[in-house]
Design a protein around this motif. Structure first.
Motif, PDB file in Angstrom:
ATOM      1  N   GLY A  49       0.667  -1.273  -0.084  1.00 40.78           N
ATOM      2  CA  GLY A  49      -0.127   0.069   0.020  1.00 40.78           C
ATOM      3  C   GLY A  49       0.788   1.406   0.001  1.00 40.78           C
ATOM      4  O   GLY A  49       2.078   1.167  -0.108  1.00 40.78           O
ATOM      5  N   THR A  50       0.229   2.377   0.327  1.00 38.63           N
ATOM      6  CA  THR A  50       0.820   3.662   0.213  1.00 38.63           C
ATOM      7  C   THR A  50       1.829   3.703   1.421  1.00 38.63           C
ATOM      8  O   THR A  50       1.962   3.238   2.477  1.00 38.63           O
ATOM      9  CB  THR A  50      -0.274   4.836   0.911  1.00 38.63           C
ATOM     10  OG1 THR A  50      -1.384   4.466  -0.191  1.00 38.63           O
ATOM     11  CG2 THR A  50       0.596   6.179   0.482  1.00 38.63           C
ATOM     12  N   ASP A  51       3.162   4.292   0.991  1.00 39.90           N
ATOM     13  CA  ASP A  51       4.254   4.363   1.761  1.00 39.90           C
ATOM     14  C   ASP A  51       4.817   3.116   2.150  1.00 39.90           C
ATOM     15  O   ASP A  51       5.798   3.131   3.346  1.00 39.90           O
ATOM     16  CB  ASP A  51       4.049   5.495   2.914  1.00 39.90           C
ATOM     17  CG  ASP A  51       3.623   6.850   2.748  1.00 39.90           C
ATOM     18  OD1 ASP A  51       4.285   7.213   1.723  1.00 39.90           O
ATOM     19  OD2 ASP A  51       2.698   7.331   3.389  1.00 39.90           O
ATOM     20  N   ASP A  52       4.601   2.068   1.686  1.00 44.50           N
ATOM     21  CA  ASP A  52       5.013   0.750   2.091  1.00 44.50           C
ATOM     22  C   ASP A  52       5.837   0.199   0.818  1.00 44.50           C
ATOM     23  O   ASP A  52       6.071   1.004  -0.174  1.00 44.50           O
ATOM     24  CB  ASP A  52       3.958  -0.522   1.977  1.00 44.50           C
ATOM     25  CG  ASP A  52       3.094  -0.245   3.439  1.00 44.50           C
ATOM     26  OD1 ASP A  52       3.929   0.165   4.356  1.00 44.50           O
ATOM     27  OD2 ASP A  52       2.173  -0.737   3.482  1.00 44.50           O
ATOM     28  N   THR A  53       6.804  -0.953   1.045  1.00 41.95           N
ATOM     29  CA  THR A  53       7.726  -1.531   0.150  1.00 41.95           C
ATOM     30  C   THR A  53       7.364  -3.042   0.185  1.00 41.95           C
ATOM     31  O   THR A  53       6.493  -3.459   1.080  1.00 41.95           O
ATOM     32  CB  THR A  53       9.095  -1.161   0.520  1.00 41.95           C
ATOM     33  OG1 THR A  53       9.465  -2.114   1.598  1.00 41.95           O
ATOM     34  CG2 THR A  53       9.425   0.427   0.876  1.00 41.95           C
ATOM     35  N   PRO A  54       7.816  -3.919  -0.711  1.00 41.21           N
ATOM     36  CA  PRO A  54       7.755  -4.992  -0.759  1.00 41.21           C
ATOM     37  C   PRO A  54       8.133  -5.999   0.627  1.00 41.21           C
ATOM     38  O   PRO A  54       7.579  -6.831   1.185  1.00 41.21           O
ATOM     39  CB  PRO A  54       8.445  -5.812  -1.922  1.00 41.21           C
ATOM     40  CG  PRO A  54       8.547  -4.724  -2.790  1.00 41.21           C
ATOM     41  CD  PRO A  54       8.859  -3.481  -1.742  1.00 41.21           C
ATOM     42  N   GLY A  55       9.072  -5.024   1.695  1.00 47.69           N
ATOM     43  CA  GLY A  55       9.258  -5.668   2.851  1.00 47.69           C
ATOM     44  C   GLY A  55       8.334  -5.659   3.634  1.00 47.69           C
ATOM     45  O   GLY A  55       8.714  -6.270   4.815  1.00 47.69           O
ATOM     46  N   ALA A  56       7.159  -4.847   3.734  1.00 47.79           N
ATOM     47  CA  ALA A  56       6.198  -5.120   4.359  1.00 47.79           C
ATOM     48  C   ALA A  56       5.533  -6.652   4.563  1.00 47.79           C
ATOM     49  O   ALA A  56       5.015  -7.003   5.440  1.00 47.79           O
ATOM     50  CB  ALA A  56       4.899  -4.094   4.006  1.00 47.79           C
ATOM     51  N   PHE A  57       5.817  -7.402   3.577  1.00 44.75           N
ATOM     52  CA  PHE A  57       5.332  -8.750   3.530  1.00 44.75           C
ATOM     53  C   PHE A  57       6.355  -9.854   4.001  1.00 44.75           C
ATOM     54  O   PHE A  57       6.262 -10.837   3.607  1.00 44.75           O
ATOM     55  CB  PHE A  57       4.867  -9.281   2.062  1.00 44.75           C
ATOM     56  CG  PHE A  57       3.661  -8.505   1.443  1.00 44.75           C
ATOM     57  CD1 PHE A  57       2.470  -8.857   2.045  1.00 44.75           C
ATOM     58  CD2 PHE A  57       3.650  -7.397   0.695  1.00 44.75           C
ATOM     59  CE1 PHE A  57       1.288  -8.308   1.724  1.00 44.75           C
ATOM     60  CE2 PHE A  57       2.626  -6.650   0.253  1.00 44.75           C
ATOM     61  CZ  PHE A  57       1.430  -7.136   0.769  1.00 44.75           C
ATOM     62  N   PHE A  58       7.341  -9.242   4.849  1.00 44.64           N
ATOM     63  CA  PHE A  58       8.605 -10.299   5.146  1.00 44.64           C
ATOM     64  C   PHE A  58       8.200 -11.529   5.549  1.00 44.64           C
ATOM     65  O   PHE A  58       8.384 -12.764   5.614  1.00 44.64           O
ATOM     66  CB  PHE A  58       9.773  -9.454   5.584  1.00 44.64           C
ATOM     67  CG  PHE A  58       9.422  -9.026   7.027  1.00 44.64           C
ATOM     68  CD1 PHE A  58       9.952 -10.020   8.188  1.00 44.64           C
ATOM     69  CD2 PHE A  58       8.914  -8.146   7.443  1.00 44.64           C
ATOM     70  CE1 PHE A  58       9.483  -9.808   9.575  1.00 44.64           C
ATOM     71  CE2 PHE A  58       8.619  -7.661   8.814  1.00 44.64           C
ATOM     72  CZ  PHE A  58       9.019  -8.383   9.865  1.00 44.64           C
ATOM     73  N   ALA A  59       7.381 -11.330   6.819  1.00 47.55           N
ATOM     74  CA  ALA A  59       6.676 -12.324   7.544  1.00 47.55           C
ATOM     75  C   ALA A  59       5.965 -13.226   6.896  1.00 47.55           C
ATOM     76  O   ALA A  59       5.861 -14.273   7.022  1.00 47.55           O
ATOM     77  CB  ALA A  59       5.978 -11.957   9.082  1.00 47.55           C
ATOM     78  N   MET A  60       4.882 -12.822   5.933  1.00 48.07           N
ATOM     79  CA  MET A  60       4.042 -13.543   5.390  1.00 48.07           C
ATOM     80  C   MET A  60       4.645 -14.138   4.205  1.00 48.07           C
ATOM     81  O   MET A  60       4.638 -15.560   3.918  1.00 48.07           O
ATOM     82  CB  MET A  60       2.946 -12.706   4.520  1.00 48.07           C
ATOM     83  CG  MET A  60       1.831 -13.408   4.026  1.00 48.07           C
ATOM     84  SD  MET A  60       0.358 -12.272   3.499  1.00 48.07           S
ATOM     85  CE  MET A  60      -0.156 -11.770   5.141  1.00 48.07           C
ATOM     86  N   ASN A  83       4.081   6.692  -2.697  1.00 49.78           N
ATOM     87  CA  ASN A  83       3.572   7.790  -1.656  1.00 49.78           C
ATOM     88  C   ASN A  83       2.297   8.554  -1.923  1.00 49.78           C
ATOM     89  O   ASN A  83       1.707   9.311  -1.458  1.00 49.78           O
ATOM     90  CB  ASN A  83       4.588   8.766  -1.553  1.00 49.78           C
ATOM     91  CG  ASN A  83       5.032   9.468  -2.865  1.00 49.78           C
ATOM     92  OD1 ASN A  83       4.303   9.342  -3.720  1.00 49.78           O
ATOM     93  ND2 ASN A  83       6.094  10.553  -2.658  1.00 49.78           N
ATOM     94  N   GLY A  84       1.674   8.024  -2.927  1.00 48.12           N
ATOM     95  CA  GLY A  84       0.121   8.611  -3.482  1.00 48.12           C
ATOM     96  C   GLY A  84       0.233   9.639  -4.357  1.00 48.12           C
ATOM     97  O   GLY A  84      -0.738  10.120  -4.656  1.00 48.12           O
ATOM     98  N   ALA A 159      -3.790   9.893  -5.254  1.00 45.25           N
ATOM     99  CA  ALA A 159      -4.240   8.870  -4.842  1.00 45.25           C
ATOM    100  C   ALA A 159      -4.992   8.724  -3.457  1.00 45.25           C
ATOM    101  O   ALA A 159      -6.089   7.987  -3.577  1.00 45.25           O
ATOM    102  CB  ALA A 159      -3.063   7.521  -4.597  1.00 45.25           C
ATOM    103  N   LEU A 160      -4.523   9.800  -2.695  1.00 43.69           N
ATOM    104  CA  LEU A 160      -5.385   9.901  -1.410  1.00 43.69           C
ATOM    105  C   LEU A 160      -6.726  10.695  -1.612  1.00 43.69           C
ATOM    106  O   LEU A 160      -7.598  10.218  -1.008  1.00 43.69           O
ATOM    107  CB  LEU A 160      -4.553  10.920  -0.708  1.00 43.69           C
ATOM    108  CG  LEU A 160      -3.420  10.161   0.256  1.00 43.69           C
ATOM    109  CD1 LEU A 160      -4.029   9.413   1.540  1.00 43.69           C
ATOM    110  CD2 LEU A 160      -2.098   9.429  -0.514  1.00 43.69           C
TER     111      LEU A 160
END
Length: 240
Positions: A49-60, A83-84, A159-160
């Motif tokens: 999502g916004t202000d995220d990177t692929p690293g947000a899914f590391f645990a998943m 960043n929208g 985007a916002l």
């Protein structure tokens, strides 16, 4: 007749004799190799999502690999800019490119998609408006602002603005009664969300819905219950 053959049942002896006759007379055939069965692990695309990177899914991603998914069948797309500052439609084209790349690399006809927050809207636009729906077997929406969020009033980036409640973008995206065809859709969300406001904006009509009492929006991607549920629904075999 040897003692070993006398110990075999009459039916087994008959089958053995017939097999030997087939070899001697040249009538034996070697069975052709059947087609290689498809992998039981459908490729999965992860959309942040916004202000995220692929690293947000590391645990998943770790959980999917532990559940047996080969690393090459998992891909977390990097959306740019994150960043929208560009409309969601632009992000949707990036989702489409990533999805087609994953399909091509794996040879899969259909993939699964796990999307978070604004990424759910980019994914939906690709599926609904850019022809992606037939390419998606299952779509898991995690904390997506499907009916907008009041938090989007804090910034005026394109985007916002599109994520504000009752925006023209969301009205168009939600205009169809059944936009997902035969794609199985899941909506995971937390009633405690302070980013998607109101929290039940994450509900998606027609989706199989689950709520998780996770105390913050961003923690949805690392909450063990959410991760387990996501792996569980994507591990299920497709109905015949």
């Amino acid at each position: 007749m040897s003692s070993h053959l006398r110990d075999v049942s009459p039916r087994a002896r008959q089958a053995l004799v017939l097999a030997l006759l087939a070899v001697v007379t040249g009538c034996a055939t070697v069975p052709e190799a059947g087609p290689t069965p498809p992998s039981e692990h459908v490729p999965v695309l992860f959309v942040h999502g916004t202000d995220d990177t692929p690293g947000a899914f590391f645990a998943m991603l770790d959980a999917f690999q532990e559940a047996g998914w080969p690393k090459e069948r998992l891909h977390a797309v990097r959306l740019h800019p994150n960043n929208g500052q560009l409309p969601i439609e632009v992000m949707a084209y990036q989702v489409r490119r990533a999805a087609e790349g994953l399909r091509k690399r794996t040879g899969a006809e259909r993939i699964d998609v796990v999307a978070f927050s604004q990424g759910t809207l980019s994914t939906r636009y690709w599926m609904q408006e850019l022809g992606g729906q037939p390419r998606v077997r299952r779509f898991v929406s995690i904390s997506g602002p499907h009916h907008g969020t009041r938090a989007a009033y804090l910034k005026a980036d394109p985007a916002l603005v599109q994520m504000r409640p009752d925006s023209a973008f969301l009205r168009e995206l939600n205009r169809r009664e059944k936009p997902f065809g035969d794609t199985q859709v899941f909506s995971f969300w937390t009633p405690l969300d302070s980013t998607v406001v109101p929290a039940d904006s994450a509900r998606l009509p027609g989706a199989t819905e689950r709520t998780f009492f996770v105390p913050a929006h961003q923690l949805m991607l690392s909450a063990p219950a959410v991760i387990s549920a996501t792996v569980e629904v994507l591990a299920q075999a497709s109905p015949q």
